[in-house]
Design a protein around this motif. Structure first.
Motif, short mmCIF file in Angstrom:
data_model
loop_
_atom_site.label_atom_id
_atom_site.label_comp_id
_atom_site.label_asym_id
_atom_site.label_seq_id
_atom_site.Cartn_x
_atom_site.Cartn_y
_atom_site.Cartn_z
N SER A 146 25.35 59.99 8.11
CA SER A 146 25.56 59.88 6.53
C SER A 146 26.45 58.68 6.35
O SER A 146 27.20 58.56 5.19
N ILE A 147 26.58 57.55 7.26
CA ILE A 147 27.53 56.41 6.77
C ILE A 147 26.98 55.65 5.73
O ILE A 147 27.69 54.81 5.08
N ASP A 148 25.68 55.74 5.30
CA ASP A 148 24.98 54.78 4.14
C ASP A 148 24.97 55.80 2.89
O ASP A 148 24.37 55.36 1.84
N GLU A 149 25.70 56.75 2.84
CA GLU A 149 25.87 57.85 1.61
C GLU A 149 27.20 57.72 1.15
O GLU A 149 27.54 58.86 0.47
N ASP A 150 27.73 56.85 1.44
CA ASP A 150 29.35 56.37 0.54
C ASP A 150 30.01 57.60 1.09
O ASP A 150 30.92 58.08 0.20
N THR A 151 30.00 58.10 2.24
CA THR A 151 31.14 59.01 2.80
C THR A 151 32.39 58.42 3.17
O THR A 151 33.23 59.04 3.34
N VAL A 152 32.18 56.93 3.57
CA VAL A 152 33.79 56.42 4.05
C VAL A 152 33.79 55.17 3.42
O VAL A 152 32.60 54.67 2.51
N ASP A 153 34.92 54.58 3.26
CA ASP A 153 35.11 53.39 2.67
C ASP A 153 34.98 52.24 3.69
O ASP A 153 34.85 52.40 4.98
N PHE A 154 34.54 51.01 2.99
CA PHE A 154 34.37 49.83 3.83
C PHE A 154 35.50 48.70 3.55
O PHE A 154 35.81 48.89 2.44
N LYS A 155 35.66 47.89 4.32
CA LYS A 155 36.53 46.65 4.07
C LYS A 155 35.77 45.63 4.56
O LYS A 155 35.21 45.51 5.62
N PRO A 156 36.39 44.58 4.20
CA PRO A 156 35.92 43.10 4.63
C PRO A 156 36.26 42.94 6.26
O PRO A 156 37.13 43.13 6.78
N ASN A 157 35.53 42.12 6.99
CA ASN A 157 35.57 41.76 8.28
C ASN A 157 36.64 40.63 8.27
O ASN A 157 37.24 40.14 7.31
N TYR A 158 36.97 40.14 9.60
CA TYR A 158 37.95 39.35 9.65
C TYR A 158 37.88 38.00 9.06
O TYR A 158 38.67 37.28 8.58
N ASP A 159 36.55 37.31 8.77
CA ASP A 159 36.42 36.49 7.95
C ASP A 159 35.76 36.55 6.59
O ASP A 159 35.47 35.58 5.78
N GLY A 160 35.55 37.76 6.17
CA GLY A 160 35.13 38.06 5.10
C GLY A 160 33.77 37.96 4.58
O GLY A 160 33.32 38.26 3.45
#
Length: 838
Positions: A146-160
């Motif tokens: 269910s990671i594709d169901e807005d269950t957790v927050d995402f952040k940019p990787n090291y180079d954006g």
């Protein structure tokens, strides 16, 4: 102290700038930045999903690459390259090390990576990443579910340029199940693995009872469950760790004491402590044995393989207590190790030391939040779909008007606007109607849309009920955890033992005491020793035992001699013989070992008795088939394992060898022609080993000695004779048996003919078995099973009673009998002159 920084000019107009910086401030700032990076970006796991950043990035990348359990493996280097290029800006070795650990079943209680190839062992490193392959394990799918169901927050990787999850949904408490280990700057974490079923049971209890205490939770999680099994000794440290987040406990290897060879016992190790490999144990044991700090070990074999698993066989020298040696192994080798629990994990971005309840609470809160966000996402998706379905249904109900509106419009934008105005549709509905092919606007599709609308409304109502009720939300989380436990749970591997339940090994002596014992030889050729030297009881309680051929007193660490029909004496160490239970419970000779395991004899040579090697005793008395008798002077050589004790004449063999305990005893010969001769042992003088003895009994034409032994005339003794036919095959003729009182046979001089012991009946022409000794007499078949004997006593020269079955041996509790050598052909012996035979 200050540091001066000079920036070189870029051109002539650029003025030089010098910045004064305090070195201590610079060092402090730089070190804190480094420490912060190590703590949050490398070493410590998140308390919610139990993963370090590199582990989380590996699982997420493999999920995005489609490396699911139902797909094929790919090269590990491909996974490492994808993780390093997109998410983890560090070396490939760190990524591959994390990947390998998640694939090792001896490191993870529930592996997250399915590895193919050499992923190492507790002692060896894995193969290079170019040689191994990997894909996600089934349990890893729970981590990214269910990671594709807005269950957790995402952040940019090291180079954006990419995004990565800040935490995984984690459908099971991974931190407690698989544990964690890491060293940061100024802090470290070391968490023990646990059983999935137990941890989920505790989490579900906490969900149902938010105020549950630590004692309540420990009813479900009594202690760690290590991937390699073993035992945990003492649970006080475990409770300290569950209460405060810090504690220690001792891990022990799982061992059994077995008879690893016919002569030796050994310690078999089947499970080792967590993070301890067999090579490490083997190396330490060899080092201790070489330095003589560890005694009693004869051999060490590593029989580990991928089919049977771990198996270390440690052979124990005879004379040493295996339990005491095992206690020394626990004390001196890695077979017992200490595990220090330090439950440090990140909670809301801050490192904290957590007890069991706090760890479960953090996970439960995370999982409730995941399910809530997932329910919101699913409801929103279904509401959006319902909105489109409602628009399609309106279009179907007004299909002619819709077509007219579309045909009369100049372009799609005008058509969309007019549809919105005429049928009161939203822009999204109108656009969807325009994009729908005409072939879907049929009556059949109308029925499908109606059914879909009903299902969507039910699902939206269900999701709304879950989101509006905290209790219902908790039940959903609890139910999903229960399903995970049923699917992926396994039985506990580690045994938990309280400290007072562990037997104290310090009181066990390392070496076996040199206690008195009895060495026994049975008619079926079994050797054994008793655990003490108390007399062996006779009577009915021994009716199920094998007949004894010889009984010799010795000590546990002493030696006895095995006498053969060829006149040889072979030394046997008493400690090598299996010990029978004490005489308080009748010993079973079935626990003995065949004499062939201790001595190797050529064809035609058999064991006829045992003898003591004590030089102060009266010595052995031997009787031969040609009627010779010899008392052996006990001057046995100490540097030879075997030697002759009588010089035999041609075609003569020893038929009896008995340890003489008193010169007042009688020496008894019984011949095949039924003649029995008894005379005092004092009439035979001791002779040296090379001597051939002196005349014992005068034999008739064609007769030979069938039994020779020693009888105490002061005891109640019996004479047992069994007559049969010389032409019958061995084991086919039962014959007739007679039991007589020993006192009916008068004593005569040595080298005389004796008196008749039994009268032959029709079909009988010789004695095939005979025995004289203390009452009661025993008889056994060829398998060692008892055979009942007649109770009444016959006349000295009377005939026998027919036997229903053939006998293999006759004897008594402390008596001796002849075991004819299988296939031994003894020709008739001519009459012998009455001389000394010196």
């Amino acid at each position: 102290m200050a540091r001066r920084t000079t920036t070189p000019p870029l051109d002539e107009d650029f003025e030089e700038r010098i910045v004064d910086i305090d070195v201590s401030t610079e060092m402090r700032t730089s070190f804190l930045e480094y420490a912060y990076s190590v703590i949050y970006q490398r070493a410590l796991p998140d308390a919610r999903d139990g993963l370090k950043p590199v582990q989380r990035r590996i699982l997420y990348s493999m999920s995005e690459m489609g490396l699911r359990p139902d797909r094929g493996h790919v090269k590990s280097s491909r996974v490492v390259g994808d993780v390093m290029g997109k998410l983890h800006p560090h070396g490939d070795s760190a990524i591959y090390d994390a990947l390998v650990r998640m694939a090792q079943p001896f490191s993870m209680r529930l592996p997250l990576v399915d590895g193919h190839g050499n992923f190492g062992s507790p002692d060896d490193l894995p193969a290079a990443m170019r040689y191994t392959e990997a894909r996600l394990a089934p349990a890893a799918m729970l981590m990214v579910q269910s990671i594709d169901e807005d269950t957790v927050d995402f952040k940019p990787n090291y180079d954006g340029q990419e995004t990565e999850p800040t935490v995984l949904p984690s459908a099971f408490p991974n931190l407690l199940v698989n544990g964690a280990a890491g060293i940061a700057v100024g802090m470290a974490t070391n968490m023990a693995p646990h059983n999935l079923i137990e941890v989920i049971s505790a989490a579900r209890h906490l969900i149902a009872h938010p105020n549950a205490t630590l004692d309540d939770l420990m009813r479900f999680v009594p202690g760690p469950d290590l991937p390699t099994g073993g035992s945990i000794m003492g649970l006080a440290g475990v409770r300290d760790a569950y209460e405060t987040g810090r504690g220690t406990f001792r891990m022990r290897a799982r061992t059994t004491i077995e008879q690893v060879t016919p002569r030796r016992k050994g310690i078999v190790v089947t499970e080792l402590p967590f993070n301890v490999g067999p090579e490490r144990v083997v190396t330490k044991i060899k080092e201790l044995v070489t330095s003589k700090r560890l005694l009693g070990i004869a051999d060490l074999k590593d029989l580990t393989d991928r089919h049977k698993g771990l198996r270390l066989v440690i052979e124990i020298k005879n004379g040493f207590n295996p339990e005491a040696v095992l206690a020394e192994l626990y004390r001196l080798t890695p077979m017992e190790e200490t595990f220090g629990i330090n439950n440090v994990a990140l909670v809301d971005g801050q490192p904290r030391t957590l007890g069991l309840r706090e760890l479960l609470q953090v996970y439960v809160d995370h999982r409730i939040n995941v399910v809530r966000r997932r329910s919101l996402h699913r409801r929103r998706k279904r509401e959006d779909r319902l909105h489109l379905v409602d628009g399609l249904i309106v279009a179907l109900l007004n299909i002619d008007e819709v077509i007219q509106v579309i045909r009369s419009s100049e372009d799609s934008a005008e058509a969309r606007t007019r549809l919105m105005q005429v049928f009161e549709l939203s822009e999204i509905q109108a656009a969807y109607i325009l994009d729908t092919p005409l072939r879907r606007l049929t009556r059949y599709d109308k029925l499908e849309l109606d059914r879909e609308r009903d299902v969507l409304r039910e699902e939206i109502a269900e999701l709304t009920a879950i989101l509006s009720s905290e209790d219902r939300l908790r039940k959903v989380v609890s139910g999903e955890l229960q399903d995970v436990a049923k699917t992926y749970g396994t039985p506990r591997r580690t045994v938990l033992l309280e400290a007072d339940a562990v037997p104290a090994a310090g009181g066990i002596p390392l070496e076996v005491a040199d206690d008195p014992c009895l060495v026994l030889l049975s008619s079926t050729g079994l050797l054994a020793r008793t655990s003490d030297a108390s007399p062996l009881g006779g009577g009915e309680e021994r009716s199920s035992h094998d007949v004894l051929v010889s009984v010799v007193r010795s000590t546990v660490r002493g030696e006895v001699g095995v006498v053969t029909s060829a006149g040889r004496l072979i030394r046997v160490s008493v400690i090598d013989l299996p010990a029978l239970p004490p005489s308080s419970s009748p010993p079973s000779l079935s626990g003995g070992h065949p004499v062939s395991e201790y001595v190797t004899l050529p064809a035609g040579e058999a064991v006829v008795g045992l003898g003591s090697l004590d030089p102060s005793g009266p010595g052995l008395v031997l009787g031969t088939a040609q009627g010779m008798v010899k008392r052996v002077v006990p001057d046995y050589p100490v540097n030879r394992d075997e030697f002759e004790v009588i010089g035999l004449k041609s075609e003569d063999v020893v038929v009896g060898a008995v340890e003489l305990t008193s010169e007042d005893h009688d020496l008894v010969f019984i011949a095949t022609d039924t003649q029995l001769l008894r005379f005092p042992a004092s009439s035979v003088r001791p002779q040296g080993r090379p001597a051939g003895g002196m005349a014992g009994i005068r034999l008739g034409d064609g007769a030979r000695v069938v039994w020779f032994g020693v009888v105490d005339p002061a005891q109640e003794a019996r004479v047992v004779t069994v007559a049969g036919s010389a032409g019958a095959l061995p084991g086919t003729g039962a014959g007739g048996i007679k039991i007589s009182d020993y006192t009916e046979f008068p004593a005569k001089g040595r080298a005389t003919g004796g008196v008749r012991a039994q009268r032959f009946l029709k079909g009988e022409d010789q004695l095939i078995l005979a025995w004289a000794g203390p009452s009661p007499a025993k008889a056994v078949s060829s398998t060692g099973k008892p055979v009942p004997l007649p109770a009444e006593l016959g006349r000295r020269d009377g005939s026998g009673t027919p036997l229903p079955h053939p006998l293999a041996a006759v004897g008594g509790a402390l008596g001796a009998t002849l075991i004819p050598a299988p296939g031994l052909d003894i020709p008739p012996i001519p009459p012998m002159a009455e001389d000394d035979g010196d």
